[in-house]
Design a protein around this motif. Structure first.
Motif, PDB file in Angstrom:
ATOM      1  N   ILE A   1     -33.962 -11.446 -11.136  1.00  0.00           N
ATOM      2  CA  ILE A   1     -34.672 -12.613 -11.652  1.00  0.00           C
ATOM      3  C   ILE A   1     -34.315 -13.820 -10.795  1.00  0.00           C
TER       4      ILE A   1
ATOM      5  N   LYS B   1     -33.440  -4.692 -11.148  1.00  0.00           N
ATOM      6  CA  LYS B   1     -34.289  -5.835 -11.454  1.00  0.00           C
ATOM      7  C   LYS B   1     -33.559  -7.111 -11.044  1.00  0.00           C
TER       8      LYS B   1
ATOM      9  N   ASN C   1     -37.263 -14.506 -19.166  1.00  0.00           N
ATOM     10  CA  ASN C   1     -36.203 -14.007 -18.295  1.00  0.00           C
ATOM     11  C   ASN C   1     -34.885 -13.749 -19.009  1.00  0.00           C
ATOM     12  N   THR C   2     -34.909 -13.635 -20.339  1.00  0.00           N
ATOM     13  CA  THR C   2     -33.706 -13.293 -21.103  1.00  0.00           C
ATOM     14  C   THR C   2     -33.907 -11.918 -21.738  1.00  0.00           C
ATOM     15  N   ASN C   3     -33.014 -10.980 -21.385  1.00  0.00           N
ATOM     16  CA  ASN C   3     -33.199  -9.581 -21.762  1.00  0.00           C
ATOM     17  C   ASN C   3     -32.926  -9.323 -23.240  1.00  0.00           C
ATOM     18  N   THR C   4     -33.644  -8.338 -23.781  1.00  0.00           N
ATOM     19  CA  THR C   4     -33.242  -7.610 -24.980  1.00  0.00           C
ATOM     20  C   THR C   4     -32.735  -6.255 -24.519  1.00  0.00           C
ATOM     21  N   THR C   5     -31.492  -5.918 -24.867  1.00  0.00           N
ATOM     22  CA  THR C   5     -30.901  -4.653 -24.435  1.00  0.00           C
ATOM     23  C   THR C   5     -31.155  -3.578 -25.481  1.00  0.00           C
TER      24      THR C   5
ATOM     25  N   THR D   1     -39.656 -12.430 -11.880  1.00  0.00           N
ATOM     26  CA  THR D   1     -38.924 -11.166 -11.896  1.00  0.00           C
ATOM     27  C   THR D   1     -39.383 -10.300 -10.726  1.00  0.00           C
TER      28      THR D   1
ATOM     29  N   THR E   1     -37.617  -7.535 -20.868  1.00  0.00           N
ATOM     30  CA  THR E   1     -37.532  -8.913 -20.392  1.00  0.00           C
ATOM     31  C   THR E   1     -38.859  -9.626 -20.544  1.00  0.00           C
TER      32      THR E   1
ATOM     33  N   ASP F   1     -33.828  -2.252 -20.708  1.00  0.00           N
ATOM     34  CA  ASP F   1     -33.849  -3.716 -20.749  1.00  0.00           C
ATOM     35  C   ASP F   1     -35.293  -4.161 -20.913  1.00  0.00           C
TER      36      ASP F   1
END
Length: 652
Positions: free
Chosen positions: A650, A648, A514-518, A633, A460, A458
């Motif tokens: 947030i 993790k 605070n928005t994930n890239t997977t 985070t 973030t 992840d």
């Protein structure tokens, strides 16, 4: 009139000097940031006045000073400079000072000279260059000894003449290693000189950085030293501050440049041009001494943002500062909600057929890496200058092209520092590693089954990002021995084996805070040149593809069981919800042991902000009130029998 003129001339027929170590060039006019040899990266506009290959000391042709300049109270219009490090205004002098350092004053040095003795222009690339910066009436002429020779090392120094102030600067810029045996100063005649303390055995203080970040200079000022003169020379406030840690102390260093010992002074600061905050400080600061200060009134910024802070000393022993021009030190700080500790990425372009690559790799692997932490390393093998390195790949060649590298050995640090690894220092590394990151990388799986490696993570952003941002996934082998070539190396470390899908990287699906890239990638290990499947690790890094800056990196060993991930082989598997949360969090767990376990919540700089112990076994839950924490985070850890499980969290 004759009497008055003689008196005025005599009052300026002397100098005093200050040593300045603020990581900058005097006056800030020379911002070229290119301390390179002539023809190999030196910025445009420099003019060569003496070439290299001077087996015996030689003078340059006479040079005209492009503005009015006084030396020792008299106007001078021209100078010449020797390959032995002497600039003289006595342009009719015939004898050239010898190579080597000597005590000042010396009969071997012409009258009216500035000395950087101990260097020599005997090498092919040892050039003396000149360039004028600024605009009238505040110009500077730089006389630059580029890639000069000192023993077995290269070294860079400059002599600077400044318009209007008539100051002379000796700038210590860049060196392959610490240089010793230097004689620095001004010689009026064979009986009068103003030498830097320690001459003729002064040591260099700048390191190998090709910018002015590590420069040190000596400023020679006409006249006598004033009784009261103080300067704030640095700030020790961190460049990034977390809002939840406010209020902050204003700290730094002040230097006594006056002739009187300072016993008390007022320390002042203002933020964004606001009200001045003043406090009186008792002290005992000798002439030339530098001391730390902490202002007793802390600063509370109230919100995140960029702030300009101005600091200065005044009211010295109850007297006015007699040189107000050098009083203030201004710097900026970023106040942020959260940030992550940076893992600095070192990328090395090397080859088993490259002779100079061997000492560069030995220096990095044997000297630098044991002395640092929070780093990742990738070696990109190349198949030149001779063929035979079996680990060159299309990806390694194209990665070299991305940086515009056309010679090896070459090393990139976080996409910025671009030099031979042999000139790398821990100070250079720390200057990159100390910069906080606003990206978090959490590798949740790094495993292989058969010939397939599976990588999950992840990524973030901790703040809103913009630009052409991509992430790269790289499989590397920690140690190889099969690519022995012609340069004497028999072991090669952290060799790139696969870039997934290639050297162009992968698009981020989110650049929002605070928005994930997977990340979910696989690598066919059978299609690579790996020697041992059990000797692999994965590196993930995020890069601005336009500026080339590495925003963050992370690594993890690749283990040989596809079912094992970071948080699945654990004694206390748990979840936290809701996530993101407003601070009220439910931790649901399954304690597989018959013992208590600990819970810790850490911020992104590793500080424990919450802790508790749980005694329940089996499946249970616990509500944690974290509403007092700032948004950002955090890492939640559950530890049992020295086995740690992490998640993790947030907080919005």
């Amino acid at each position: 009139s004759i009497t008055l003129l003689a008196t005025a001339s005599f009052s300026f027929s002397q100098y005093y000097y200050n040593q300045v170590s603020i990581g900058d060039n005097p006056g800030g006019l020379n911002s070229d940031d290119t301390e390179y040899p002539n023809g190999s990266g030196l910025a445009a506009g420099w003019t060569q006045i003496l070439s290299g290959s001077n087996a015996s000391p030689a003078w340059s042709p006479n040079q005209t000073i492009p503005f009015s300049f006084d030396f020792n109270g008299s106007a001078v219009t021209s100078y010449k400079v020797s390959s032995s490090g002497v600039l003289t205004f006595t342009t009719g002098a015939a004898a050239v000072p010898a190579y080597g350092s000597t005590a000042l004053p010396s009969a071997s040095i012409p009258d009216n000279s500035v000395c950087v003795l101990g260097i020599q222009g005997s090498g092919t690339n040892d050039n003396i260059m000149t360039k004028t910066f600024g605009s009238a009436p505040n110009r500077q002429t730089w006389i630059f000894f580029t890639s000069y020779t000192k023993g077995a090392n290269w070294t860079y120094w400059s002599i600077v003449l400044e318009e209007t102030s008539n100051r002379i600067y000796i700038v210590d810029q860049r060196h392959a290693a610490t240089i010793t045996g230097m004689s620095l100063g001004i010689q009026i005649n064979s009986s009068t000189a103003y030498a830097v303390a320690g001459s003729p055995n002064v040591s260099s203080q700048a390191a190998g950085d090709p910018t002015d970040a590590d420069n040190v200079y000596y400023e020679y000022i006409p006249g006598t030293r004033p009784a009261y003169d103080m300067s704030t020379v640095s700030s020790t406030v961190a460049p990034y501050l977390i809002t939840g840690s406010a209020p902050f102390s204003i700290t730094g260093e002040v230097k006594n440049l006056g002739s009187s010992t300072v016993t008390s002074y007022d320390m002042n600061y203002k933020v964004n041009g606001g009200a001045t905050v003043t406090a009186n400080i008792s002290a005992s600061i000798a002439t030339g001494a530098t001391v730390n200060f902490t202002h007793p009134t802390q600063w509370n910024p109230g919100s995140a943002g960029t702030y300009s802070i101005e600091t200065w000393a005044s009211n010295i022993n109850g007297n006015a500062d007699l040189v107000p021009a050098n009083d203030k030190y201004t710097y900026t700080v970023e106040v942020v909600d959260t940030f992550a500790v940076r893992k600095t990425l070192m990328e090395v372009f090397t080859s088993s057929t490259c002779g100079p690559c061997a000492p560069g790799n030995a220096h990095l692997d044997g000297t630098i890496i044991p002395a640092i932490s929070n780093y990742t390393t990738i070696k990109y093998q190349q198949n030149f200058p001779g063929s035979g390195d079996i680990y060159q790949t299309t990806e390694s060649v194209n990665r070299r092209g991305f940086y515009g590298v056309n010679s090896i050995p070459r090393m990139e640090i976080d996409g910025g520092w671009d030099q031979n690894a042999a000139s790398m220092t821990t100070g250079i590394f720390n200057s990159y590693q100390s910069k906080p990151s606003f990206v978090s990388i959490d590798i949740t799986q790094a495993s292989y089954s058969g010939n397939i490696a599976t990588i999950k993570a992840d990524i973030t952003p901790l703040t809103n990002l913009s630009g052409n941002i991509k992430y790269h996934v790289v499989v590397i082998e920690k140690k190889t021995t099969g690519n022995v070539g012609s340069n004497g190396e028999t072991e090669f470390f952290d060799v790139m084996m696969d870039m997934i899908p290639n050297e162009n990287g992968n698009n981020m699906t989110s650049l929002s805070a605070n928005t994930n890239t997977t990340v979910n990638k696989t690598s066919n290990l059978a299609a690579t040149n790996i020697e041992e499947v059990s000797d692999l690790k994965v590196v993930i890094f995020v890069q601005d593809m336009t500026t080339r800056e590495i925003l963050q990196s992370e690594w993890q060993d690749i283990v040989g069981n596809a079912s094992v991930t970071e948080n699945e082989n654990e004694l206390v598997p748990f979840t936290v919800s809701p996530n993101p949360s407003n601070g009220l969090v439910t931790l649901s767990y399954n304690n597989k042991t018959n013992e208590a376990f600990s819970i810790e919540v850490l911020n992104m700089v590793g500080q424990v902000v919450y802790s508790a112990n749980e005694n329940k076994t089996g499946k249970s839950s616990k509500v944690m009130d974290l509403s007092n924490l700032p948004k950002g985070t955090f890492i939640v850890k559950a530890k049992a029998n020295n086995i740690v499980s992490t998640k993790k969290l947030i907080i919005q």
